[in-house]
Write an enzyme that holds these catalytic residues in place. Structure first.
Site, PDB file in Angstrom:
ATOM      1  N   VAL A 154       0.857  -1.182   0.000  1.00  0.00           N
ATOM      2  CA  VAL A 154       0.000   0.000   0.000  1.00  0.00           C
ATOM      3  C   VAL A 154       0.895   1.233   0.000  1.00  0.00           C
ATOM      4  O   VAL A 154       1.780   1.373   0.850  1.00  0.00           O
ATOM      5  CB  VAL A 154      -0.934   0.018   1.217  1.00  0.00           C
ATOM      6  CG1 VAL A 154      -1.751   1.313   1.244  1.00  0.00           C
ATOM      7  CG2 VAL A 154      -1.864  -1.191   1.200  1.00  0.00           C
ATOM      8  N   LYS A 155       0.672   2.117  -0.962  1.00  0.00           N
ATOM      9  CA  LYS A 155       1.499   3.318  -1.088  1.00  0.00           C
ATOM     10  C   LYS A 155       0.940   4.434  -0.213  1.00  0.00           C
ATOM     11  O   LYS A 155      -0.221   4.811  -0.326  1.00  0.00           O
ATOM     12  CB  LYS A 155       1.568   3.776  -2.548  1.00  0.00           C
ATOM     13  CG  LYS A 155       2.298   2.804  -3.450  1.00  0.00           C
ATOM     14  CD  LYS A 155       2.333   3.263  -4.899  1.00  0.00           C
ATOM     15  CE  LYS A 155       3.391   4.307  -5.144  1.00  0.00           C
ATOM     16  NZ  LYS A 155       3.550   4.595  -6.593  1.00  0.00           N
ATOM     17  N   ILE A 156       1.797   4.950   0.650  1.00  0.00           N
ATOM     18  CA  ILE A 156       1.461   6.052   1.542  1.00  0.00           C
ATOM     19  C   ILE A 156       2.457   7.178   1.292  1.00  0.00           C
ATOM     20  O   ILE A 156       3.668   6.937   1.275  1.00  0.00           O
ATOM     21  CB  ILE A 156       1.514   5.608   3.017  1.00  0.00           C
ATOM     22  CG1 ILE A 156       0.430   4.555   3.294  1.00  0.00           C
ATOM     23  CG2 ILE A 156       1.355   6.798   3.960  1.00  0.00           C
ATOM     24  CD1 ILE A 156       0.456   3.984   4.692  1.00  0.00           C
TER      25      ILE A 156
END
Length: 380
Positions: free
Chosen positions: A150-152
């Site tokens: 998951v890209k944050i």
């Protein structure tokens, strides 16, 4: 084609083979349903040493706007009365889940290090810590694949979200890193999350993370400032800022992940958060189109390449697999110090780039929503 996708070719004479053998994981910075269903992505896995894929709102917006691959599903979603937000979540996570399945043999073969597929949280949440944490859980649970990242974003508000997501056992790809200080903060946020995960009894061997350091955008802005200075000494610094900064990030990576603090976590199975070189397509046509590949070959990193960069690296990268990072730290510091001496507002440029990156992804997200809204309306 499916059998070919299980393992990258080891017989290719492509420079990509040498880069991969040196410890650089090659990830593609592109994803579309057509690439998955046509076998194109499987071919890149088999023939171009691609062991992962990243996406972002701009990539999804382009994929949804191009062609007819999503039309049938849009009709189904319209018939079910899905809202635009619901449709976007379904369309994007379906693509990412399919890509995760395609990369699952790579994931298994590398013990979870590679075979990763990244999807970004709604960029409108970049300044909202709680909203980012909630979105990260929603994406993780919706895709429901162990090889998801998951890209944050690495905003100040994103840092505690990185810790919280890691603490929950979510593998995170931290995006939009421009400065050395922010890179260090990201690495520390990851270690904080690992400690919390361990305290919660989560198996640390299941958690992987990468920290995406953006490159070409830095040189585009710094070069413009150097050209304003106009002196021969200033002009000699063109095209050197991003690589110098990235090399120093690797020095920090080695420092943080060799501490006794991380050593205690590693003894419990924790993995180092690998640097990922992002924004690797050169903006200046005077520079080699493989510059951000050739100059950053070193073990235990990821290089995520757009298709054109991947094709260029396959065709004519100068990289031989030799380490291009160790031994460069003092020179890299001298480059960054020289920028300031020549009047380049280096730190302000990096701060502005973060703001611009968030704004760009928000714009792409708005375009994605508009495309899906129009698709639902036409399908209904």
């Amino acid at each position: 084609m499916t059998d070919m996708a299980n393992t990258p070719s080891t017989t290719s004479a492509s420079p990509l083979a040498a880069i991969s053998a040196a410890g650089v994981s090659i990830w593609l910075d592109d994803l579309s349903r057509d690439a998955i269903e046509s076998g194109d992505l499987a071919e890149l896995i088999a023939e171009r040493h691609v062991v992962g894929v990243t996406t972002n709102p701009t990539i999804f917006a382009g994929a949804l706007a191009d062609g007819t691959a999503y039309d049938a599903q849009l009709r189904e979603l319209a018939a079910a009365g899905a809202s635009t937000e619901e449709a976007v979540l379904t369309l994007t996570t379906d693509d990412v889940r399919a890509a995760c399945d395609l990369f699952r043999p790579t994931f298994d073969a590398t013990g979870g290090k590679d075979g990763r597929v990244s999807i970004e949280v709604d960029p409108r949440l970049a300044r909202d810590t709680d909203g980012t944490i909630e979105a990260a859980h929603r994406l993780w649970n919706t895709v429901d694949r162990p090889n998801l990242c998951v890209k944050i974003p690495a905003t100040k508000e994103g840092l505690p979200a990185i810790t919280a997501a890691t603490a929950a056992g979510i593998s995170v790809n931290v995006t939009l890193i421009f400065s050395l200080d922010r890179y260090r903060a990201v690495a520390q946020a990851y270690v904080d999350g690992l400690e919390q995960a361990h305290q919660a009894g989560i198996d640390l061997t299941t958690i992987h993370s990468v920290a995406s350091v953006f490159l070409s955008r830095i040189d585009a802005k710094v070069d413009a400032a150097l050209e304003q200075a106009g002196t021969p000494e200033a002009m000699a610094l063109r095209g050197r800022a991003a690589i110098a900064g990235a090399r120093l990030c690797y020095e920090v990576f080695e420092e943080i992940f060799s501490t006794p603090r991380f050593g205690a976590l590693a003894a419990e199975g924790a993995h180092r958060q690998r640097p990922l070189w992002a924004s690797t397509s050169t903006k200046d046509p005077d520079y080699p189109d493989t510059m951000y590949v050739d100059e950053l070959v070193v073990a235990d990193v990821v290089n995520t390449m757009p298709r054109k960069t991947l094709a260029a690296a396959h065709d004519h990268s100068r990289a031989t697999g030799a380490d291009a990072v160790h031994g460069t730290y003092d020179d890299s510091r001298q480059v960054l110090d020289a920028l300031v001496r020549h009047g380049v507002p280096y730190e302000k440029i990096l701060t502005d780039l973060e703001d611009a990156g968030v704004a760009s992804f928000e714009k792409s997200w708005a375009e994605l929503l508009e495309t899906v809204t129009a698709g639902l309306r036409a399908a209904g």
